[in-house]
Design a protein around this motif. Structure first.
Motif, mmCIF file in Angstrom:
data_model
loop_
_atom_site.group_PDB
_atom_site.id
_atom_site.type_symbol
_atom_site.label_atom_id
_atom_site.label_comp_id
_atom_site.label_asym_id
_atom_site.label_seq_id
_atom_site.Cartn_x
_atom_site.Cartn_y
_atom_site.Cartn_z
ATOM 1 N N ARG A 117 0.845 -1.197 0.000
ATOM 2 C CA ARG A 117 0.000 0.000 0.000
ATOM 3 C C ARG A 117 0.878 1.243 0.000
ATOM 4 N NH1 ARG A 117 -2.584 3.271 4.202
ATOM 5 N NH2 ARG A 117 -4.588 4.080 3.441
ATOM 6 N N ALA A 120 -3.671 7.318 -2.558
ATOM 7 C CA ALA A 120 -4.913 7.366 -3.330
ATOM 8 C C ALA A 120 -5.943 8.262 -2.645
ATOM 9 C CB ALA A 120 -5.473 5.958 -3.508
ATOM 10 N N GLU A 121 -6.045 8.173 -1.324
ATOM 11 C CA GLU A 121 -6.992 9.009 -0.581
ATOM 12 C C GLU A 121 -6.627 10.486 -0.693
ATOM 13 O OE1 GLU A 121 -7.760 7.319 3.492
ATOM 14 O OE2 GLU A 121 -6.288 5.867 2.751
ATOM 15 N N LEU A 138 -5.008 11.993 -3.172
ATOM 16 C CA LEU A 138 -5.334 12.474 -4.514
ATOM 17 C C LEU A 138 -6.845 12.650 -4.681
ATOM 18 C CD1 LEU A 138 -2.869 10.308 -6.645
ATOM 19 C CD2 LEU A 138 -2.558 12.664 -5.858
ATOM 20 N N GLU A 139 -7.620 11.731 -4.123
ATOM 21 C CA GLU A 139 -9.077 11.820 -4.226
ATOM 22 C C GLU A 139 -9.627 13.026 -3.463
ATOM 23 O OE1 GLU A 139 -10.497 8.104 -2.821
ATOM 24 O OE2 GLU A 139 -9.700 6.962 -4.527
ATOM 25 N N SER A 148 4.631 1.374 -8.363
ATOM 26 C CA SER A 148 3.290 1.408 -7.773
ATOM 27 C C SER A 148 2.678 2.795 -7.892
ATOM 28 C CB SER A 148 3.349 0.979 -6.303
ATOM 29 O OG SER A 148 3.759 -0.371 -6.183
ATOM 30 N N LEU A 178 -0.737 3.792 -9.880
ATOM 31 C CA LEU A 178 -1.829 4.523 -9.230
ATOM 32 C C LEU A 178 -2.189 5.781 -10.013
ATOM 33 C CD1 LEU A 178 -3.765 5.160 -6.911
ATOM 34 C CD2 LEU A 178 -1.840 6.185 -5.683
ATOM 35 N N GLU A 192 -4.117 4.687 -13.081
ATOM 36 C CA GLU A 192 -5.453 4.161 -12.792
ATOM 37 C C GLU A 192 -6.406 5.241 -12.284
ATOM 38 O OE1 GLU A 192 -4.651 1.014 -10.084
ATOM 39 O OE2 GLU A 192 -3.981 -0.402 -11.648
ATOM 40 N N SER A 193 -5.861 6.249 -11.607
ATOM 41 C CA SER A 193 -6.712 7.319 -11.081
ATOM 42 C C SER A 193 -6.975 8.418 -12.100
ATOM 43 C CB SER A 193 -6.069 7.932 -9.832
ATOM 44 O OG SER A 193 -4.844 8.593 -10.162
ATOM 45 N N HIS A 219 -4.829 10.610 -13.105
ATOM 46 C CA HIS A 219 -4.154 11.842 -12.690
ATOM 47 C C HIS A 219 -3.078 12.174 -13.733
ATOM 48 C CE1 HIS A 219 -2.755 14.731 -9.526
ATOM 49 N NE2 HIS A 219 -1.650 14.632 -10.242
#
Length: 220
Positions: free
Chosen positions: A38, A70-71, A73-74, A96, A100, A103-104, A106
Motif C-alpha cells: 500500500r 490514493a486518498e 489524490l481523491e 506502484s 496509481l 489508474e486514477s 491523474h
C-alpha cells in the motif's frame, strides 16, 4: 523566475493539504512510502516488527490510521501540484506510484523527487512527471553535479540549504530550471536563499510561505 512556495510535508495529512491550499502555495510536498503493498503518505518510518512508527523525536502507534496516496489524490479539490518524495530504495514503490497515477486518471503535472534517483528516473518516463533529484550532504551533491553534467535532463534539484552558495546555485541553474532548498523556516533564511538565486523554497512554516506568496504578488 519567481521562487516557488513549497509546503513541506503538508500533503502528509488532509488537514495539512487543506491548510496549504488555503495559503495558496504553488506546490504541496508529501512523503510516499510503500508498506505491505500500500502507498502511504507519512513522514514517520516503520520499525520492522515493532508496534510503532518513529522519527528522531517522535513516536506513534503503528496501528493508528495512515493516509493513503490514493486518498490524498481523491481529496484534492484545488488541482494541486503535488511533489511526491519517494522514500526507500526500492523501484517497486515508484512503479506502484506510476500505476496509481495511471489508474486514477491523474495526468496533471506532478513533481517527483527523492534521494534514490532510480525511483525518480522510473517515474520520469511518464509525460506529466517533472523529475527532481535530491541531495542532503556533500557527497550526494558531488554525485548530483556529475549526474547533471552527464544527463539525462531533469526538471529540478532539491538541495539542503547548508550546501548552497551563490556559485553552487548558479552552477545548478546551468542544468535545471528549478533549484529548491530546505529547510527555510524563518525570514533570515528566506532572504538568504532568495539572494543566492534559489527558485524553490521548501518550508514548514505557514508564515514563511505566506510571506513568499506576498513577494510573488509584488513581483508580478
Amino acid at each position: 523566475m519567481t521562487a516557488l512556495a513549497i509546503a513541506h510535508r503538508a500533503g502528509n495529512s488532509l488537514a495539512g493539504l487543506h491548510a496549504a491550499n488555503a495559503l495558496g502555495v504553488d506546490v504541496i510536498e508529501c512523503d510516499v512510502h510503500e508498506h505491505r503493498g500500500r502507498l502511504e503518505v507519512r513522514h514517520l518510518k516503520t520499525a520492522g516488527p515493532l508496534p510503532f512508527l518513529w522519527d528522531r523525536w517522535e513516536l506513534a502507534s503503528a496501528s493508528a490510521p495512515r493516509l493513503g496516496l490514493a486518498e490524498l489524490l481523491e481529496a484534492d479539490r484545488h488541482d494541486t501540484t503535488f511533489m511526491l518524495d519517494i522514500k526507500g530504495r526500492r523501484v517497486s514503490a515508484a512503479r506502484s506510484v506510476a500505476r496509481l497515477l495511471h489508474e486514477s486518471g491523474h495526468h496533471r503535472p506532478v513533481l517527483v523527487c527523492g534521494r534514490w534517483w532510480p525511483s525518480v528516473d522510473t517515474l520520469a518516463k511518464l509525460p506529466f512527471v517533472r523529475p527532481v533529484l535530491s541531495s542532503r550532504n556533500r557527497t550526494e551533491l558531488a554525485r548530483l553535479t556529475r549526474r547533471l553534467e552527464a544527463g539525462p535532463p531533469v526538471h529540478g534539484v532539491s538541495v539542503h540549504r547548508s550546501l548552497l552558495t551563490r556559485e553552487a546555485v548558479s552552477g545548478l541553474h546551468r542544468h535545471v530550471e528549478v533549484v529548491m532548498t530546505w529547510p527555510v523556516n524563518d525570514l533570515a533564511a528566506l532572504d538568504a536563499v532568495l539572494d543566492i538565486g534559489v527558485t524553490g523554497v521548501i518550508s514548514d512554516e505557514p508564515a514563511i510561505l505566506s510571506e513568499l506568496r506576498a513577494r510573488q504578488a509584488t513581483d508580478d
